[in-house]
Design an enzyme around this catalytic site. Structure first.
Site, short mmCIF file in Angstrom:
data_model
loop_
_atom_site.label_atom_id
_atom_site.label_comp_id
_atom_site.label_asym_id
_atom_site.label_seq_id
_atom_site.Cartn_x
_atom_site.Cartn_y
_atom_site.Cartn_z
N LYS A 156 0.87 -1.19 0.00
CA LYS A 156 0.00 0.00 0.00
C LYS A 156 0.90 1.23 0.00
O LYS A 156 1.92 1.26 0.73
CB LYS A 156 -0.88 -0.03 1.24
CG LYS A 156 -1.84 1.14 1.40
CD LYS A 156 -2.73 0.93 2.64
CE LYS A 156 -3.74 2.07 2.79
NZ LYS A 156 -4.61 1.84 3.97
N SER A 172 -9.43 2.27 3.25
CA SER A 172 -8.56 2.97 2.35
C SER A 172 -7.61 2.05 1.56
O SER A 172 -6.96 2.53 0.63
CB SER A 172 -7.73 4.00 3.12
OG SER A 172 -6.98 3.39 4.12
N SER A 175 -9.75 0.04 7.52
CA SER A 175 -9.21 0.11 6.16
C SER A 175 -8.54 -1.14 5.61
O SER A 175 -8.11 -1.13 4.47
CB SER A 175 -8.23 1.28 6.05
OG SER A 175 -8.94 2.49 6.20
#
Lengths: 496, 99, 483
Positions: free
Chosen positions: A78, A153, A177
């Site tokens: 990420k 997210s 997330s």
């Protein structure tokens, strides 16, 4: 089985027995990634370096070196994790092109374990969002229905794993997330206990909530990754001082009193009534209940419990997280790195314009909320009150864990919504975090396990929450469920 | 308890965010919408409750771990300044600061 | 607790002092703290607040805070909290300073000062740990300001006094005593030019009996002289305003050493809202009693106790004892010299006289003195045993200090300063002088003391200065009989 369908454990075995080389796997996946640019999952694809790394691991293996179970396995990170040699943007214009001089600890540990990073994955800007529509570099699409969001997210991570572009990816979870995108994208994810993974090198959103974790297609794969990612780090003063954990072994360890048909015998699963409100979508409710019935078949006992302040988690989280974020994001001022406005009249103007240009709307909103609740005259009523409620919420969990071993329920009130559906009202998105926020506030470990499919054939995740440092028990329960079901192995149409 | 445009202006300044009039107006509406859901929080009696600033305090006796007083970092100036917008002679340059 | 009124007003002063702690590395990172390095060569990723960096607290900073607390009789908080002080400034990389707010590590404490012979106790409110900011260089960089973050993250102990001081003299005395204490303890190098010890003065004035006036804060005074000048100017300024019927607004104020004036800073956001909150990256700092006791056991003897000991055991006066304890180095020198020759009062005299004179002129610390304690002791021993006169000793000392030689006896011999103490030879000279100065003898016998001195002078002259004057006087007296 096509290479891209192999999970981490299977790939690890295939690589170890030289059925396939890391170079082959990496090349294959790079090809798929190229073909699936439209998903928007990747921000950076580091092909040359990935192939080099794969090659060198293949050579070491060929020379007879014994390598670990993750050696040669492709992953990606990420973009909230900083990485040397590849830009780290945290999904924001503020950090477009930013080159970090160091790697995040999580990144370094996975590299040390032999994982081959293929690049950086899209995410909501500074990890703020539940749909990956807040990235400055375009949204991510859900492979199950590309008109829908993958969740956020860690949307890029979830989409990439669900689309079989990667067997696993790293993500972060501050208010849900990892769990929520895993649920929306039909994959498995775990947010460990606060402090289990180092936050060194994770661009900070909310320091007392942020946690790194893996997203993959099985509990077993998550266990393998988490073992390598986690552990004490002296560079992080909030890092838990515990010996290294073998979560895979913990996952496999049989329960006392278990038998082949009932591996979960003696496991008490609490179902908070507040997690099954009237407003819960029928399809989600049905799917989750059916999954829980499976757990009963496996020997678990379901009991009713209560987390009375579940709804309060929303204001509490959305006071605390923005407050910490408003402070954490103050370093983005255009002075030492990051975006600096091209035109400004003086220092103050430079700050105002650089930050206005560099941050997206959601980030600005949260900075405003956070600045307000910390400001003079409002601190006690908002921030302090929220932190007190947070203690009460954590205590509520301890009450429950006096009666059960795990807590279960839905991850989100609905399946993934359509891109653009929440545009007009950001607060609506906040309300949808209701089930993931409580565990975040308390710092408890939580998993999302694919439990079936709801409206429109969209995935539904089951959330499992454990007491502090009981990741092993969570993974064990999830693993047992995944041995008896195959929801976690289903592939979205077109990505087989 | 609703925010006013003056509040938005003050907070934006504290946060060093330039908001144009349209943005300010939209922000006002969104913030007020947000604070409506926060109201339920104020009604709860939390007297005598210790705030939980970090989950560590609930997880275990959270005490700050210290490091030894040793120099462990060397001069990495060029790498650290690789992404600097404006540098001269090793100094980060900003518009003239007047006190 | 009243000080001298100025134009009918009472002056109220509180000081906030920032002492840079003498750790090798920074308070929250492993970068070096040495002064004078090339810009940003001692600013690591943590100090630059690069994305993803985190603070880890330096044990050495905490130890020094504990030592300070013990020295001033303060309370050490068993748990204290680090808080973020949020504001934007280019020399503040994170956009917040890690400091301590509601629960500081050190609470209360006292500092004793002496002004014009009067003792006074100044109370401390608190002392807390925090990080220093970087430096702004306003020299011309194409009209820009250059930011050097080497200093960012240096540990500071911020020491806050109660508004107990009533004159600039008291403020300076307090600052000096605090400075001496932190240097004595070895927790701060006290180098004010390098910014190791900085004072902010909170100053207000009021009519006696009236409530406290509005205070203005004079920032960053890094010399005792400037501290005094700044306060003096500010007091007059505030009184002028009050006399003119104008209000005094709370302000942060800078002192200009060139003009000697204080001036309010260009709107530093009057009454900044720092939005303090506990730093989630740093759990509470725990200081167990065992740690405190260990530090207590390792503390050097404090100046007050040492001075008392010198008074009691060595017979020094209170003043001399306080001079001997002006710094730890000074005290160590004194003790070493005293132990070598067993003459505490003479050692003290020499140190306060010849020694200090030269140190002050040359701007040197006693640690850099060219004459070592054993050497001074040897010289004093030669004075005591009569080998040299005081005058002669001064000449030897000169030679020692300027590096002409290192051995006392060798120098005495070289310079022919050995006093004539051979009684036989001396007696012969005394007899000759008596014989040659009949008139002086008569005058002396007639009661004129001046005549005696003249005779002593003649003896000294005849012996080419080598006679021991005390001996010569005795011999003269006995030969001339009681007058």
């Amino acid at each position: 089985m096509p290479l891209h369908q192999a999970g981490v454990a299977a790939l690890g075995r295939a690589l170890a027995t030289r059925q396939v080389s890391s170079t082959e796997v990496v090349s294959h996946l790079l090809g798929r990634i190229e073909a699936q640019r439209a998903l928007g999952a990747f921000l950076q694809i580091d092909a040359a370096r990935a192939l080099n790394t794969a090659r060198s691991i293949d050579e070491r293996r060929a020379s007879g070196q014994a390598l670990g179970p993750l050696a040669g396995v492709p992953i990606a990170h990420k973009d909230i994790f900083v990485t040397q040699g590849v830009p780290s943007t945290a999904g924001s214009k503020m950090l477009a092109g930013y080159q970090s001089p160091f790697d995040a600890t999580v990144v370094a540990r996975l590299a040390h374990a032999g994982c081959v990073s293929l690049g950086k994955l899209n995410c909501d800007e500074f990890a703020m969002g539940s749909s990956n529509e807040n990235s400055a570099f375009g949204p991510v699409r859900n492979p199950w229905d590309t008109a829908r969001v993958p969740g956020g997210s860690s949307g890029g991570s979830a989409a990439a794993v669900a689309a079989r572009l990667l067997p696993a990816a790293t993500g972060t979870d501050t208010g849900g997330s990892i769990r929520q995108p895993a649920s929306f994208s039909g994959i498995t994810g775990i947010k460990p206990t606060y402090g289990v993974c180092s936050r060194w090198g994770m661009v900070a959103f909310a320091s007392s909530l942020d946690q790194a974790g893996p997203l993959a297609r099985s509990a077993e794969d998550c266990a393998l990754l988490l073992s390598a990612m986690s552990g004490f780090d002296e560079r992080d003063a909030t890092s838990a001082e515990r010996p290294p954990q073998d979560f895979h072994a913990q996952m496999l360890a049989a329960r006392a009193g278990a038998s082949p048909g009932t591996p979960l015998a003696g496991l008490h699963i609490g179902l908070p009534r507040e997690f099954f409100p009237a407003a819960l979508a029928a399809d989600v409710n049905g799917t989750v209940r059916a999954a829980l019935a499976e757990f009963e078949k496996l020997g678990a006992t379901l009991i009713d419990v209560s987390l009375p302040r579940t709804e309060l988690s929303i204001p509490v989280y959305y006071i605390i997280a923005p407050a910490e974020a408003s402070s954490n994001l103050a370093r983005f001022d255009g002075v030492r790195y990051g975006h600096r406005a091209a035109k400004y009249s003086d220092l103050l103007d430079m700050y105002m314009k650089s930050r206005a240009e560099g941050f997206g709307a959601e980030v600005k909103r949260r900075i405003m909320i956070g600045t307000y609740v910390l400001s003079h005259g409002y601190y006690d009523a908002y921030y302090l009150q929220a932190q007190k409620l947070r203690r009460m919420i954590a205590d509520d969990f301890q009450q429950c864990f006096g009666q059960c071993d795990l807590i279960a329920g839905p991850v989100a009130p609905t399946v993934a919504w359509k891109l653009g559906a929440q545009d007009d009202d950001p607060v609506k998105a906040y309300l949808a975090d209701i089930f993931t926020l409580p565990a975040s506030l308390a710092g408890l470990p939580g998993m999302s396990v694919p439990a079936g499919f709801g409206a429109g054939g969209m995935p539904v995740g089951l959330q499992l929450i454990g007491n502090y440092f009981t990741e092993g028990q969570l993974l064990h329960a999830a693993h047992a469920f995944q041995q008896a079901t195959d929801f976690h192995a289903r592939t979205p149409r077109g990505f087989e | 308890m609703a925010l006013t445009p003056a509040d938005v202006s003050r907070i934006a300044h504290l946060a060093r965010l330039e908001l144009d009039p349209a943005e300010s107006a939209a922000m006002l509406v969104q913030l007020n919408g947000f604070f409506r859901i926060v109201e339920q929080m104020s009604a709860v009696d939390t007297r005598g409750v210790e705030p939980l600033y970090t989950p560590l305090a609930a997880v275990q006796a959270a005490e700050l771990r210290l490091r030894e007083d040793r120099v462990t970092e060397s001069d990495e100036r060029s790498r650290n300044q690789a992404s600097a917008p404006s540098v001269d002679d090793g100094l980060f340059l900003v518009p003239r600061v007047i006190e | 607790m009243t000080g001298p009124l100025i134009r009918g007003y009472e002056v109220v002063i509180g000081l906030e002092t920032h002492a840079q702690l003498s750790t090798a590395s920074k308070i929250f990172s492993g970068a070096a703290t040495a002064f004078g390095a090339a810009p940003n060569s001692q600013a690591c990723a943590v100090d630059l607040a690069l994305p993803g960096t985190l603070p880890v607290l330096n044990r050495g900073a905490v130890e020094r805070a504990i030592r300070f607390a013990l020295a001033v009789g303060a309370r050490i908080a068993p748990h204290s909290i680090f808080a973020r002080k949020n504001y934007f400034y280019p020399d503040l990389p994170k956009g917040y300073q890690i400091s301590q707010y509601e629960i500081p590590v050190v609470q209360a404490g006292t500092v004793e000062i002496v002004v014009d012979g009067h003792k006074k106790t100044v109370h401390l409110t608190r002392a807390h740990l925090e990080e220093d900011a970087g430096k702004s260089l306003h020299e011309d960089y194409h009209g820009m300001t250059g930011i050097d973050l080497n200093r960012a993250g240096t540990p500071l102990l911020e020491i806050v006094s109660e508004p107990d001081m009533r004159s600039s003299a008291e403020a300076v005395a307090y600052a000096r005593e605090l400075h001496k204490t932190v240097v004595w303890l070895g927790i701060c190098d006290g180098n004010m030019q390098e910014g190791s010890f900085r004072c902010d003065a909170n100053v207000s004035v009021r009519r006696p009996g009236a409530p406290f006036g509005t205070r203005r804060e004079i920032k960053n005074l890094n010399s005792f002289k400037f501290l005094q000048q700044a306060i003096d100017f500010e007091v007059q300024w505030q009184i002028d305003r009050q006399e003119d019927g104008l209000a005094i607004e709370q302000a942060t104020v800078l002192f200009n050493p060139d003009t000697g004036e204080t001036r309010a800073m260009r709107s530093k956001e009057d009454a900044q809202d720092y939005r303090y909150f506990p730093d989630p990256d740093l759990p509470p700092l725990a200081i167990a009693p065992q740690w405190v006791e260990r530090v207590r056991g390792e503390m050097p003897e404090l100046p007050g106790a040492m001075a008392s000991r010198f008074e009691r055991d060595d017979g020094l006066s209170a003043y001399d004892a306080s001079m001997m304890t002006q710094s730890l180095d000074f005290a160590r020198y004194y003790e070493a010299a005293r132990d070598a020759c067993g003459q505490p009062k003479l050692v003290a005299n020499w140190l306060m006289g010849e020694f200090s004179k030269r140190l002050n002129t040359e701007g040197r610390d006693i640690a850099a003195a060219p004459v070592a304690p054993p050497t001074l002791a040897a010289l004093i021993a030669r004075v005591v045993d009569g080998t040299v006169s005081n005058n002669g000793a001064r000449q030897v000392f000169d030679a020692l200090w300027s590096g002409q030689g290192q051995h006392v006896d060798a120098l005495i011999a070289e310079k022919g300063l050995k006093q004539l103490s051979d009684t036989g030879a001396l007696e012969k000279i005394v007899d000759e002088v008596i014989a040659a100065n009949a008139r002086s003898v008569d005058e002396y016998r007639a009661g004129k003391d001046k005549a005696f001195n003249a005779l002593v002078g003649q003896v000294m002259k005849a012996s080419k200065g080598q006679a021991n004057p005390a001996q010569a006087s005795e011999l003269l007296k006995s030969k001339l009989g009681a007058a």
